[in-house]
Design a protein around this motif. Structure first.
Motif, PDB file in Angstrom:
ATOM      1  N   ALA A   8      43.626  -7.716  21.525  1.00  0.00           N
ATOM      2  CA  ALA A   8      42.974  -8.957  21.116  1.00  0.00           C
ATOM      3  C   ALA A   8      42.357  -8.828  19.725  1.00  0.00           C
ATOM      4  CB  ALA A   8      41.902  -9.350  22.133  1.00  0.00           C
ATOM      5  N   THR A   9      41.752  -7.681  19.453  1.00  0.00           N
ATOM      6  CA  THR A   9      41.164  -7.437  18.132  1.00  0.00           C
ATOM      7  C   THR A   9      42.234  -7.475  17.045  1.00  0.00           C
ATOM      8  OG1 THR A   9      39.392  -6.082  19.066  1.00  0.00           O
ATOM      9  CG2 THR A   9      39.852  -5.792  16.721  1.00  0.00           C
ATOM     10  N   ALA A  10      43.389  -6.877  17.327  1.00  0.00           N
ATOM     11  CA  ALA A  10      44.484  -6.862  16.359  1.00  0.00           C
ATOM     12  C   ALA A  10      44.947  -8.272  16.006  1.00  0.00           C
ATOM     13  CB  ALA A  10      45.652  -6.037  16.901  1.00  0.00           C
ATOM     14  N   VAL A  11      45.020  -9.144  17.004  1.00  0.00           N
ATOM     15  CA  VAL A  11      45.432 -10.531  16.756  1.00  0.00           C
ATOM     16  C   VAL A  11      44.370 -11.252  15.935  1.00  0.00           C
ATOM     17  CG1 VAL A  11      45.995 -12.749  17.816  1.00  0.00           C
ATOM     18  CG2 VAL A  11      46.792 -10.624  18.864  1.00  0.00           C
ATOM     19  N   SER A  12      43.119 -11.082  16.315  1.00  0.00           N
ATOM     20  CA  SER A  12      42.023 -11.773  15.639  1.00  0.00           C
ATOM     21  C   SER A  12      41.922 -11.398  14.166  1.00  0.00           C
ATOM     22  CB  SER A  12      40.699 -11.462  16.352  1.00  0.00           C
ATOM     23  OG  SER A  12      39.640 -12.186  15.773  1.00  0.00           O
ATOM     24  N   ARG A  13      42.299 -10.154  13.825  1.00  0.00           N
ATOM     25  CA  ARG A  13      42.180  -9.674  12.447  1.00  0.00           C
ATOM     26  C   ARG A  13      43.463  -9.832  11.626  1.00  0.00           C
ATOM     27  NH1 ARG A  13      38.730  -4.006  13.219  1.00  0.00           N
ATOM     28  NH2 ARG A  13      36.754  -4.991  13.824  1.00  0.00           N
ATOM     29  N   ALA A  14      44.509 -10.344  12.242  1.00  0.00           N
ATOM     30  CA  ALA A  14      45.789 -10.471  11.548  1.00  0.00           C
ATOM     31  C   ALA A  14      45.764 -11.621  10.538  1.00  0.00           C
ATOM     32  CB  ALA A  14      46.906 -10.696  12.559  1.00  0.00           C
ATOM     33  N   GLU A  15      46.725 -11.606   9.630  1.00  0.00           N
ATOM     34  CA  GLU A  15      46.855 -12.698   8.664  1.00  0.00           C
ATOM     35  C   GLU A  15      47.185 -14.001   9.400  1.00  0.00           C
ATOM     36  OE1 GLU A  15      46.494 -12.892   5.291  1.00  0.00           O
ATOM     37  OE2 GLU A  15      45.635 -10.883   5.436  1.00  0.00           O
ATOM     38  N   PRO A  16      46.551 -15.101   9.006  1.00  0.00           N
ATOM     39  CA  PRO A  16      46.805 -16.381   9.685  1.00  0.00           C
ATOM     40  C   PRO A  16      48.055 -17.081   9.162  1.00  0.00           C
ATOM     41  CG  PRO A  16      45.124 -16.688   8.019  1.00  0.00           C
ATOM     42  CD  PRO A  16      45.463 -15.214   8.007  1.00  0.00           C
ATOM     43  N   ASP A  17      49.182 -16.367   9.208  1.00  0.00           N
ATOM     44  CA  ASP A  17      50.414 -16.916   8.651  1.00  0.00           C
ATOM     45  C   ASP A  17      51.461 -17.245   9.707  1.00  0.00           C
ATOM     46  OD1 ASP A  17      51.101 -14.369   9.440  1.00  0.00           O
ATOM     47  OD2 ASP A  17      51.489 -13.604   7.422  1.00  0.00           O
ATOM     48  N   GLY A  18      51.086 -17.090  10.985  1.00  0.00           N
ATOM     49  CA  GLY A  18      52.007 -17.426  12.063  1.00  0.00           C
ATOM     50  C   GLY A  18      52.968 -16.319  12.450  1.00  0.00           C
ATOM     51  N   TYR A  19      52.856 -15.157  11.798  1.00  0.00           N
ATOM     52  CA  TYR A  19      53.789 -14.074  12.089  1.00  0.00           C
ATOM     53  C   TYR A  19      53.199 -13.014  13.017  1.00  0.00           C
ATOM     54  CZ  TYR A  19      56.782 -16.277   8.685  1.00  0.00           C
ATOM     55  OH  TYR A  19      57.572 -17.192   8.035  1.00  0.00           O
TER      56      TYR A  19
END
Length: 329
Positions: free
Chosen positions: A80-91
């Motif tokens: 969940a942390t990895a998703v929350s910190r990812a670039e908000p580009d849809g990838y």
């Protein structure tokens, strides 16, 4: 002063245009490359199964591969942390669950992500029933008889779960609150070991996701007493829901949603949502979901956001009432 004012207005306008251009560049032609779908648990569980069923057909719908990546650990918090910190580009996308977005945050306010502000909800992919079971060798035939037994012997009976501060643990605690009983919690490192001890008679009962226990129920080794579902489950027509028994607070199912990082552009969210809704309407997908014990949903981003908030508040209240600690053994 007049020229300075005009210059400031031009600078502001240019900045706004650049932001808009960047957002358009992000969404124009999306997706242009492989999408990673992070599952915050190990392979093989219901969360993983639901994610892979959807990812397989999303790849065809979007014209780009949607690759599942399992990042288990920390009760789902690592993924969940990895998703929350990812670039908000849809990838980079992720799977939201009651554990990652309600139970964990309620038990551990020091998590590295905010379950509400830290994500952009896309949709609820599916729900699954939960079930209360006892070993077939136990004399308990129904919930009424179980409650009577618990009240005669407070603290003498045990219930197994896949760990402290898991959805199974919370269901057990809610059952205790709703029935005014006390059952000793026995946490295990996963549903597998917990089921093994229930089958062996080392513990008295278990609250579990139905898909994990169904084969043992069908095999005659476990007796189901009640399910958390809106109606009786087709596979268990003789087993009442908790709501039927007057235990509405225990009747919440598990769910598995699709979320993106915070500030993901609306156009990307709309495209993802439309693709998932189409996928969930495919008969083969629906059959595969149902075969795994899951029921397809496909609601709106706003509806899934509301589900997350509602479940989070419920779990916070329960954790406080029961004095639950993450390091409970």
């Amino acid at each position: 002063m007049r020229l300075k004012h005009i210059a400031l207005l031009l600078a502001s306008s240019l900045a706004t245009s650049l932001v808009a251009a960047n957002a358009h560049a992000q969404t124009d032609g999306y997706p242009k490359k492989t999408i990673t779908l992070i599952v915050p648990f190990a392979p093989g569980g219901t969360t993983d199964i639901v994610a892979r069923i959807v990812a397989d057909r999303m790849s065809k719908e979007l014209g780009q591969a949607v690759v599942v990546e399992n990042r288990g650990g920390g009760g789902g918090s690592i993924g969940a942390t990895a998703v929350s910190r990812a670039e908000p580009d849809g990838y980079t996308l992720g799977i939201s669950t009651v554990s990652t977005h309600a139970v964990n945050p309620a038990c551990n306010p020091k998590l590295n992500y905010d379950p509400v502000a830290g994500f952009t909800p896309v949709t609820n992919l599916a729900r699954t029933p939960n079930v209360l079971t006892v070993n077939q060798k136990a004399g308990t035939q129904d919930v009424k008889q179980l409650i009577e037994q618990l009240k005669r012997n407070p603290g003498k009976l045990t219930y197994a779960t896949s760990g402290t501060c898991t959805i199974q643990h919370m269901i057990g605690e809610q059952f205790k609150v709703s029935t005014g009983t006390f059952i000793l919690h026995v946490p295990y490192r996963g549903a597998g070991p917990a089921l093994n001890d229930l089958l062996g008679g080392q513990v008295d009962m278990m609250f579990d996701n139905l898909p994990s226990s169904l084969s043992h129920i069908n095999g005659g080794k476990l007796r189901p007493l009640a399910v958390s579902w809106s109606k009786r489950v087709d596979a268990l027509p003789n087993v009442p829901t908790f709501a039927e028994l007057g235990l509405k607070e225990v009747n919440d199912p598990a769910w598995y949603g699709l979320v993106a990082p915070p500030k993901t552009p609306d156009e990307i969210v709309k495209k993802l949502h439309a693709a998932v809704v189409k996928v969930l309407a495919i008969p083969d997908v629906r059959e595969r979901m149902k075969a795994s014990g899951a029921d397809p949903v496909g609601n709106t981003p706003a509806e899934h956001a509301a589900e997350i908030k509602t479940e989070l508040e419920k779990m916070k209240s329960l954790v406080k009432k029961q004095g639950i600690k993450l390091n409970e053994s």
